[in-house]
Scaffold this motif. Sequence first.
Motif, PDB file in Angstrom:
ATOM      1  N   PHE A  95       0.815  -1.218   0.000  1.00  0.00           N
ATOM      2  CA  PHE A  95       0.000   0.000   0.000  1.00  0.00           C
ATOM      3  C   PHE A  95       0.849   1.269   0.000  1.00  0.00           C
ATOM      4  N   TRP A 142      -0.733   2.825  -3.390  1.00  0.00           N
ATOM      5  CA  TRP A 142      -1.931   3.597  -3.049  1.00  0.00           C
ATOM      6  C   TRP A 142      -1.777   5.058  -3.442  1.00  0.00           C
ATOM      7  N   VAL A 188      -9.390  -2.026  -3.520  1.00  0.00           N
ATOM      8  CA  VAL A 188      -9.734  -0.724  -4.101  1.00  0.00           C
ATOM      9  C   VAL A 188     -11.201  -0.400  -3.886  1.00  0.00           C
ATOM     10  N   HIS A 209     -12.338   0.310  -0.300  1.00  0.00           N
ATOM     11  CA  HIS A 209     -11.891   1.641   0.107  1.00  0.00           C
ATOM     12  C   HIS A 209     -12.777   2.726  -0.496  1.00  0.00           C
ATOM     13  N   GLY A 232      -4.950   9.215  -1.842  1.00  0.00           N
ATOM     14  CA  GLY A 232      -4.165   8.002  -1.674  1.00  0.00           C
ATOM     15  C   GLY A 232      -3.262   8.014  -0.465  1.00  0.00           C
ATOM     16  N   LEU A 249      -5.954   4.768   3.841  1.00  0.00           N
ATOM     17  CA  LEU A 249      -6.680   3.576   3.423  1.00  0.00           C
ATOM     18  C   LEU A 249      -7.796   3.305   4.416  1.00  0.00           C
ATOM     19  N   ASN A 271      -9.507  -4.915   3.931  1.00  0.00           N
ATOM     20  CA  ASN A 271      -8.614  -3.827   4.363  1.00  0.00           C
ATOM     21  C   ASN A 271      -8.599  -3.698   5.880  1.00  0.00           C
TER      22      ASN A 271
END
Length: 389
Positions: free
Chosen positions: A40, A44, A90, A93, A120, A123, A162
């Motif tokens: 990440f 991210w 993805v 989130h 980004g 998260l 996540n």
Amino acid sequence: MSSMYFNEEHQLFRDSLRNFLKKEVVPHIDEWEKKGKIDFKTIWKKIGDMGFFGIHYPEAYGGSDLDIFYTVILQEELQRINSGGFAAAVWAHVYLAMTHLNAEGSEAIKQKYLVPSISGDKLGCLCITEPSGGSDVAGMRTTAVKDGDSYIINGSKTFITNGFYSDYLVLAAKTNPDIGNKGISIFVVDRDASGISATKLNKLGWRASDTAEIAFDKVKVPASNLLGEENKGFSYIMQHFSLERLVMGINAHARAEFALEYTLNYMSERTAFGKELNKFQALRHRYVDMYADMEICKAYNYSIAARLDKGEYVVKEASISKLKSTKMADDVIYECLQFLGGYGYMEDYPLARMLRDSRLGPIGGGTSEILKEILSKMVIDKKEYKLKV
């Protein structure tokens, strides 16, 4: 791609996204799948810098406020990289955690959590499901008790995508257990809050994503972290189910389409008894049946996306999308693996992973059995669910 729903700008976006995923994500997928962990820290921020997290969100918070078919493209292209885990990280989130921040969060919450989620830098995850009952949202046991200008949260959540590596958690808890689903509230909780512990779960598929069971032991959360109004959480959850279920339906038709494309290419190159597999009538006819089923689901999903984009409340139609598309995808991928024979069973070929990843479709986000009961109430009992504003 149908010109009824997609224009030249959509195509440019698709090309840009596909190129980005090919360059920045695909080379790392096998490593992330083996390790059970996405990097990440690097990927991210790159996704955020490209604006892919913000396509659905207001410009005021760093988003692009684009129509829903950009979301459709994002989901479809994520399925083409053959990692259900990365795709899930993805969309969990963007369309689970961030949806609540945007819809119910105060301005302060949006600045603290939504803005860095779009860029980004953060998260998020959504914590609803509990060990005592996955689909029974109203029966949750996690509590949030008011204590001055804070809430004290106790309980546990499970199957949280996540849930291990996220920076914050959007959490549903009972603030008034005596009134059932009318006593649920939603909070945003910082990962580093004292009393939070998480355990990674070992899954059949979605290997790249972190799925966790999370315990909350006397976790103190500021009252200002309440999303929307107290005891209105259940209605907030219900309002967002249309998008969640439609996203899962779109994911399903997209992975089925990718499986079919890969299989057809394999059939054109593989020979048996002196001719290519795609020349055998029995295989050709089975393939066409699967292709037709996929196309029907895709066309239906596009039509529901267009209605949702116009502001219609399509919980029934989105439930149908998830119910039928996920079943179709499982059937198609199972058959595509069979077309590859022994090679389909090998991890060096994409169908083995795809089969495992696809199997979560009829389970996650509301099982097919629950969706059938919800639809029974709407179709047979004529029960109406209204969007509350």
